[in-house]
Design a protein around this motif. Structure first.
Motif, PDB file in Angstrom:
ATOM      1  N   PHE A  47       0.848  -1.194   0.000  1.00 26.54           N
ATOM      2  CA  PHE A  47       0.000   0.000   0.000  1.00 26.54           C
ATOM      3  C   PHE A  47       0.883   1.244   0.000  1.00 26.54           C
ATOM      4  N   ASN A  48       0.569   2.163  -0.889  1.00 25.97           N
ATOM      5  CA  ASN A  48       1.317   3.411  -0.977  1.00 25.97           C
ATOM      6  C   ASN A  48       0.401   4.552  -0.547  1.00 25.97           C
ATOM      7  N   PRO A  49       0.625   5.095   0.658  1.00 28.70           N
ATOM      8  CA  PRO A  49      -0.286   6.129   1.171  1.00 28.70           C
ATOM      9  C   PRO A  49      -0.377   7.373   0.296  1.00 28.70           C
ATOM     10  N   ARG A  50       0.583   7.607  -0.576  1.00 25.34           N
ATOM     11  CA  ARG A  50       0.544   8.788  -1.439  1.00 25.34           C
ATOM     12  C   ARG A  50      -0.206   8.514  -2.739  1.00 25.34           C
ATOM     13  N   GLN A  51      -0.306   7.251  -3.142  1.00 29.11           N
ATOM     14  CA  GLN A  51      -0.947   6.940  -4.422  1.00 29.11           C
ATOM     15  C   GLN A  51      -2.259   6.180  -4.273  1.00 29.11           C
ATOM     16  N   ASP A  52      -2.396   5.447  -3.175  1.00 28.38           N
ATOM     17  CA  ASP A  52      -3.568   4.590  -2.986  1.00 28.38           C
ATOM     18  C   ASP A  52      -4.505   5.202  -1.962  1.00 28.38           C
ATOM     19  N   HIS A  53      -5.777   4.876  -2.066  1.00 26.65           N
ATOM     20  CA  HIS A  53      -6.772   5.331  -1.089  1.00 26.65           C
ATOM     21  C   HIS A  53      -6.986   4.215  -0.080  1.00 26.65           C
ATOM     22  N   TRP A  54      -6.748   4.522   1.212  1.00 27.72           N
ATOM     23  CA  TRP A  54      -6.761   3.503   2.278  1.00 27.72           C
ATOM     24  C   TRP A  54      -8.029   2.651   2.228  1.00 27.72           C
ATOM     25  N   GLY A  91      -3.878  -4.669  -0.140  1.00 30.57           N
ATOM     26  CA  GLY A  91      -4.223  -4.625   1.277  1.00 30.57           C
ATOM     27  C   GLY A  91      -3.745  -5.878   2.003  1.00 30.57           C
ATOM     28  N   LYS A  92      -3.968  -7.037   1.388  1.00 33.26           N
ATOM     29  CA  LYS A  92      -3.583  -8.306   2.029  1.00 33.26           C
ATOM     30  C   LYS A  92      -2.081  -8.425   2.239  1.00 33.26           C
ATOM     31  N   VAL A  93      -1.279  -8.085   1.222  1.00 35.33           N
ATOM     32  CA  VAL A  93       0.174  -8.214   1.399  1.00 35.33           C
ATOM     33  C   VAL A  93       0.689  -7.173   2.392  1.00 35.33           C
ATOM     34  N   THR A  94       0.078  -6.006   2.408  1.00 39.37           N
ATOM     35  CA  THR A  94       0.520  -4.972   3.350  1.00 39.37           C
ATOM     36  C   THR A  94       0.265  -5.419   4.786  1.00 39.37           C
ATOM     37  N   ILE A  95      -0.896  -5.971   5.054  1.00 41.16           N
ATOM     38  CA  ILE A  95      -1.210  -6.483   6.395  1.00 41.16           C
ATOM     39  C   ILE A  95      -0.214  -7.572   6.786  1.00 41.16           C
ATOM     40  N   GLU A  96       0.112  -8.440   5.851  1.00 39.22           N
ATOM     41  CA  GLU A  96       1.036  -9.547   6.115  1.00 39.22           C
ATOM     42  C   GLU A  96       2.462  -9.037   6.376  1.00 39.22           C
ATOM     43  N   VAL A  97       2.991  -8.232   5.464  1.00 42.74           N
ATOM     44  CA  VAL A  97       4.381  -7.771   5.582  1.00 42.74           C
ATOM     45  C   VAL A  97       4.555  -6.871   6.803  1.00 42.74           C
ATOM     46  N   LEU A  98       3.593  -6.017   7.070  1.00 44.10           N
ATOM     47  CA  LEU A  98       3.703  -5.091   8.206  1.00 44.10           C
ATOM     48  C   LEU A  98       3.220  -5.723   9.517  1.00 44.10           C
ATOM     49  N   ALA A  99       2.791  -6.993   9.438  1.00 49.99           N
ATOM     50  CA  ALA A  99       2.367  -7.752  10.627  1.00 49.99           C
ATOM     51  C   ALA A  99       1.312  -6.998  11.432  1.00 49.99           C
ATOM     52  N   ILE A 100       0.367  -6.408  10.726  1.00 48.20           N
ATOM     53  CA  ILE A 100      -0.618  -5.525  11.359  1.00 48.20           C
ATOM     54  C   ILE A 100      -1.575  -6.289  12.277  1.00 48.20           C
ATOM     55  N   ASN A 101      -1.780  -7.573  11.998  1.00 47.08           N
ATOM     56  CA  ASN A 101      -2.721  -8.327  12.829  1.00 47.08           C
ATOM     57  C   ASN A 101      -2.047  -9.280  13.802  1.00 47.08           C
ATOM     58  N   LEU A 102      -0.812  -8.992  14.195  1.00 50.34           N
ATOM     59  CA  LEU A 102      -0.217  -9.781  15.276  1.00 50.34           C
ATOM     60  C   LEU A 102      -1.131  -9.662  16.501  1.00 50.34           C
ATOM     61  N   PRO A 103      -1.273 -10.748  17.274  1.00 49.80           N
ATOM     62  CA  PRO A 103      -2.240 -10.732  18.388  1.00 49.80           C
ATOM     63  C   PRO A 103      -2.088  -9.547  19.327  1.00 49.80           C
ATOM     64  N   TYR A 104      -0.871  -9.152  19.688  1.00 50.24           N
ATOM     65  CA  TYR A 104      -0.752  -8.038  20.638  1.00 50.24           C
ATOM     66  C   TYR A 104      -1.168  -6.709  20.002  1.00 50.24           C
ATOM     67  N   ARG A 105      -1.021  -6.601  18.693  1.00 50.08           N
ATOM     68  CA  ARG A 105      -1.462  -5.367  18.021  1.00 50.08           C
ATOM     69  C   ARG A 105      -2.984  -5.319  17.940  1.00 50.08           C
ATOM     70  N   VAL A 106      -3.604  -6.462  17.669  1.00 49.40           N
ATOM     71  CA  VAL A 106      -5.071  -6.530  17.655  1.00 49.40           C
ATOM     72  C   VAL A 106      -5.610  -6.216  19.052  1.00 49.40           C
ATOM     73  N   ALA A 107      -4.938  -6.746  20.082  1.00 47.65           N
ATOM     74  CA  ALA A 107      -5.382  -6.503  21.468  1.00 47.65           C
ATOM     75  C   ALA A 107      -5.301  -5.020  21.816  1.00 47.65           C
TER      76      ALA A 107
END
Ligand SMILES: [Zn+2]
Length: 130
Positions: free
Chosen positions: A77-84, A102-118
């Motif tokens: 995801f490119n915040p300057r070119q893409d719409h969130w 969106g899917k690869v960004t969540i995976e690479v940035l580990a956005i849904n690691l359990p402690y982040r979701v918590a």
């Protein structure tokens, strides 16, 4: 990086991570200014290539510019070119990818690691996150 450029990045992002949306004032670690295209890939320190990022998103992103999804390289995801909202949607505190980007960004940035979701679940309870 000059102070004016930093101020622009913070203002434009409304003091939230441009990837996972966590507000800077409730984050445990100081926010960072991310080179969307890393300097090692030729990315410049210009307003068009910078994004405000929480420490967690930026440290997992590192110099990555793409992920691997269903046999194909997909750009992050490119915040300057893409719409969130075109690429992500919340399912409570869990961020869901609506597109391969969106899917690869969540995976690479580990956005849904359990402690982040918590953490996000707690912020939702406090009314800080939508
Ligand atoms: Zn983040």
């Amino acid at each position: 990086m000059d102070a004016e450029l930093q101020r622009l990045v913070w203002q434009r992002a409304e003091k939230r991570c441009e990837y996972c949306c966590v507000p800077a004032d409730v984050a445990l670690l100081p926010f960072q200014i991310d080179h969307i295209i890393a300097e090692k890939h030729g990315g410049l320190t210009t307003a068009e290539n910078l994004a405000l990022s929480c420490e967690r998103c930026n440290s997992h992103k590192g110099p990555n510019i793409a992920g691997y999804f269903e046999g194909t390289h997909v750009p992050l995801f490119n915040p300057r070119q893409d719409h969130w909202a075109d690429h992500f949607v919340w399912d409570g505190p869990v961020l869901m990818g609506k597109t391969p980007v969106g899917k690869v960004t969540i995976e690479v940035l580990a956005i849904n690691l359990p402690y982040r979701v918590a953490l996000r679940a707690a912020l939702i309870e406090e009314g800080v996150l939508p």
